[in-house]
Design an enzyme around this catalytic site. Structure first.
Site, PDB file in Angstrom:
ATOM      1  N   SER A   1       4.497  25.965 -16.066  1.00  0.00           N
ATOM      2  CA  SER A   1       5.568  25.810 -15.077  1.00  0.00           C
ATOM      3  C   SER A   1       5.038  26.384 -13.770  1.00  0.00           C
ATOM      4  O   SER A   1       4.069  27.155 -13.780  1.00  0.00           O
ATOM      5  CB  SER A   1       6.784  26.615 -15.559  1.00  0.00           C
ATOM      6  OG  SER A   1       7.658  26.875 -14.496  1.00  0.00           O
TER       7      SER A   1
ATOM      8  N   TYR B   1      10.518  34.090 -18.881  1.00  0.00           N
ATOM      9  CA  TYR B   1      10.061  32.695 -18.814  1.00  0.00           C
ATOM     10  C   TYR B   1       8.751  32.622 -18.026  1.00  0.00           C
ATOM     11  O   TYR B   1       7.767  32.026 -18.494  1.00  0.00           O
ATOM     12  CB  TYR B   1      11.149  31.831 -18.158  1.00  0.00           C
ATOM     13  CG  TYR B   1      10.786  30.366 -18.041  1.00  0.00           C
ATOM     14  CD1 TYR B   1      10.938  29.502 -19.116  1.00  0.00           C
ATOM     15  CD2 TYR B   1      10.284  29.846 -16.845  1.00  0.00           C
ATOM     16  CE1 TYR B   1      10.607  28.156 -19.010  1.00  0.00           C
ATOM     17  CE2 TYR B   1       9.949  28.505 -16.729  1.00  0.00           C
ATOM     18  CZ  TYR B   1      10.113  27.666 -17.809  1.00  0.00           C
ATOM     19  OH  TYR B   1       9.780  26.337 -17.701  1.00  0.00           O
TER      20      TYR B   1
HETATM   21  N1  LIG Z   1      12.437  20.300 -16.928  1.00  0.00           N
HETATM   22  C1  LIG Z   1      11.734  20.934 -16.007  1.00  0.00           C
HETATM   23  O1  LIG Z   1      12.039  20.844 -14.798  1.00  0.00           O
HETATM   24  C2  LIG Z   1      10.536  21.759 -16.409  1.00  0.00           C
HETATM   25  C3  LIG Z   1       9.759  22.323 -15.371  1.00  0.00           C
HETATM   26  C4  LIG Z   1       8.641  23.081 -15.721  1.00  0.00           C
HETATM   27  C5  LIG Z   1       8.324  23.274 -17.060  1.00  0.00           C
HETATM   28  N2  LIG Z   1       9.114  22.725 -18.030  1.00  0.00           N
HETATM   29  C6  LIG Z   1       8.725  22.961 -19.428  1.00  0.00           C
HETATM   30  O2  LIG Z   1       8.705  21.719 -20.113  1.00  0.00           O
HETATM   31  C7  LIG Z   1       9.013  21.926 -21.494  1.00  0.00           C
HETATM   32  C8  LIG Z   1      10.156  21.017 -21.894  1.00  0.00           C
HETATM   33  O3  LIG Z   1      11.286  21.382 -21.130  1.00  0.00           O
HETATM   34  P1  LIG Z   1      12.595  20.473 -21.011  1.00  0.00           P
HETATM   35  O4  LIG Z   1      12.997  20.552 -19.601  1.00  0.00           O
HETATM   36  O5  LIG Z   1      12.373  19.173 -21.671  1.00  0.00           O
HETATM   37  O6  LIG Z   1      13.620  21.372 -21.853  1.00  0.00           O
HETATM   38  P2  LIG Z   1      14.824  20.983 -22.835  1.00  0.00           P
HETATM   39  O7  LIG Z   1      15.436  19.712 -22.408  1.00  0.00           O
HETATM   40  O8  LIG Z   1      15.665  22.204 -22.892  1.00  0.00           O
HETATM   41  O9  LIG Z   1      14.087  20.750 -24.237  1.00  0.00           O
HETATM   42  C9  LIG Z   1      13.447  21.802 -24.865  1.00  0.00           C
HETATM   43  C10 LIG Z   1      13.043  21.399 -26.267  1.00  0.00           C
HETATM   44  O10 LIG Z   1      12.495  22.563 -26.917  1.00  0.00           O
HETATM   45  C11 LIG Z   1      13.134  22.706 -28.178  1.00  0.00           C
HETATM   46  N3  LIG Z   1      13.226  24.086 -28.604  1.00  0.00           N
HETATM   47  C12 LIG Z   1      13.806  25.121 -27.957  1.00  0.00           C
HETATM   48  N4  LIG Z   1      13.766  26.217 -28.702  1.00  0.00           N
HETATM   49  C13 LIG Z   1      13.151  25.880 -29.864  1.00  0.00           C
HETATM   50  C14 LIG Z   1      12.838  26.589 -31.048  1.00  0.00           C
HETATM   51  N5  LIG Z   1      13.200  27.871 -31.230  1.00  0.00           N
HETATM   52  N6  LIG Z   1      12.182  25.937 -32.030  1.00  0.00           N
HETATM   53  C15 LIG Z   1      11.838  24.640 -31.888  1.00  0.00           C
HETATM   54  N7  LIG Z   1      12.136  23.915 -30.802  1.00  0.00           N
HETATM   55  C16 LIG Z   1      12.792  24.525 -29.792  1.00  0.00           C
HETATM   56  C17 LIG Z   1      14.538  22.140 -27.969  1.00  0.00           C
HETATM   57  O11 LIG Z   1      15.103  21.845 -29.207  1.00  0.00           O
HETATM   58  P3  LIG Z   1      16.692  21.563 -29.343  1.00  0.00           P
HETATM   59  O12 LIG Z   1      16.955  20.298 -28.622  1.00  0.00           O
HETATM   60  O13 LIG Z   1      16.881  21.460 -30.807  1.00  0.00           O
HETATM   61  O14 LIG Z   1      17.376  22.715 -28.712  1.00  0.00           O
HETATM   62  C18 LIG Z   1      14.237  20.934 -27.101  1.00  0.00           C
HETATM   63  O15 LIG Z   1      13.864  19.831 -27.889  1.00  0.00           O
HETATM   64  C19 LIG Z   1       9.353  23.414 -21.634  1.00  0.00           C
HETATM   65  O16 LIG Z   1       8.204  24.095 -22.113  1.00  0.00           O
HETATM   66  C20 LIG Z   1       9.666  23.840 -20.221  1.00  0.00           C
HETATM   67  O17 LIG Z   1       9.415  25.200 -20.021  1.00  0.00           O
HETATM   68  C21 LIG Z   1      10.213  21.974 -17.742  1.00  0.00           C
END
Ligand SMILES: NC(=O)c1ccc[n+]([C@@H]2O[C@H](COP(=O)([O-])OP(=O)(O)OC[C@H]3O[C@@H](n4cnc5c(N)ncnc54)[C@H](OP(=O)(O)O)[C@@H]3O)[C@@H](O)[C@H]2O)c1
Length: 282
Positions: A186, A199
């Protein structure tokens, strides 16, 4: 007492060679080429790729995209119903039969991850890539006030479990012809920012882990380790972090998939130790 450190056993890596160590971070592709990769059809044919957090957000779309490009996708996540939905979506467009691996990374033990390695070996026989995508945001608050249990939870899911799973699956990954491990960072992992607490620290640790794995393995294996920073993307996590933001102003996970496919495909052979920002500010 010897002052030498334990070296990875080079006999256990493919493409062992006697070359002296070179710069471990290396990229035959520019980051722009990775971001704008035009993926040939079936460029992931024959590969088995595990995606963590495959039930929602970026991980869900990455799993579907990898399947569309020919990969067998292993769907790891904590909510089985969400994994089932992704499974059905892959089947509906005729993708290779995926596998569901329900696992809550918060409580998962190393023994369970080793069992998973045995199961993948027995049932599928190969693993070519992992996209470590699962993550949680935790609290947005000053470190002084950060709840210590919440801090541990974020570090376990975002960092420690990522390390454990990588190590547990290494025996299979080392046997892959051109294995690729992609971690998710990130902007606050690259540049720590006030109030982003655990985070930001977990993402900094992930970037450090990718760098260390690269240094330790680059001259004895084809296995490559890189990080992706997706940038602001329209998901639930982003909405929690920026509740006042108009989600329609953000790219969708689908918009940023070129980089995810590139780093898993053989087009990125030789790309090592990079942190690729998919939406650089400039
Ligand atoms: N979106 C952004 O703007 C952004 C920016 C920078 C970095 N990121 C990174 O990109 C990645 C994906 O983010 P996202 O935005 O797609 O987030 P998201 O929509 O919240 O999805 C996160 C995923 O991780 C799973 N997860 C969370 N806790 C878990 C656990 N204890 N065991 C197994 N699975 C777990 C969730 O499962 P459930 O659905 O079952 O809860 C979900 O499928 C993350 O690493 C995040 O830090 C995102």
């Amino acid at each position: 007492m010897s002052d030498s450190i334990n070296q990875p056993d080079s006999q256990h890596y493919k493409n062992n060679n006697d070359q002296p160590a070179v710069q471990s971070a290396n990229s035959p592709l520019t980051h722009e080429q990775i971001r704008e990769f035009v993926a040939p059809d079936n460029c992931l044919d024959g590969k088995t790729i595990l995606v963590t957090g495959a039930g929602d957000g970026i991980g869900r779309v990455a799993a579907l995209t990898y399947a569309r490009y020919g990969a067998t996708v292993l769907l790891l996540g904590r909510t089985s119903s969400k994994l089932e939905y992704v499974y059905d979506e892959i089947e509906s467009f005729g993708g290779k039969q995926p596998a569901m691996l329900p696992m809550n990374l918060e409580g998962a033990t190393y023994a369970e991850m080793q069992q998973l390695e045995g199961l993948i070996d027995k049932e599928i026989g190969q693993l070519d890539g992992i996209l470590h995508n699962a993550g949680i945001l935790g609290q947005l608050t000053p470190l002084e006030m950060y709840d210590v249990d919440a801090f541990s939870q974020v570090m376990k899911i975002n960092f420690t479990a990522t390390f454990m799973l990588t190590q547990a699956l290494l025996p299979l990954l080392k046997d892959a012809k051109n294995g690729s491990i992609v971690f998710t960072s990130s902007s606050v992992g690259t540049h720590p920012r006030a109030f982003w607490g655990a985070y930001a620290l977990s993402k900094q640790a992930v970037e450090g882990m990718s760098d260390i794995f690269t240094q330790e393995t680059h001259n004895i294996t084809n296995l490559r380790f890189n990080c992706i920073n997706p940038g602001g993307t329209r998901t639930n996590m982003r909405a929690h972090a920026y509740p006042g933001e108009n989600p329609m102003s953000l790219k969708t996970p689908e918009d940023i998939m070129a980089g995810y496919v590139c780093l898993m495909s053989d087009a990125s052979i030789g790309v090592r130790g990079q942190v690729v920002a998919l939406q650089p500010k400039d």
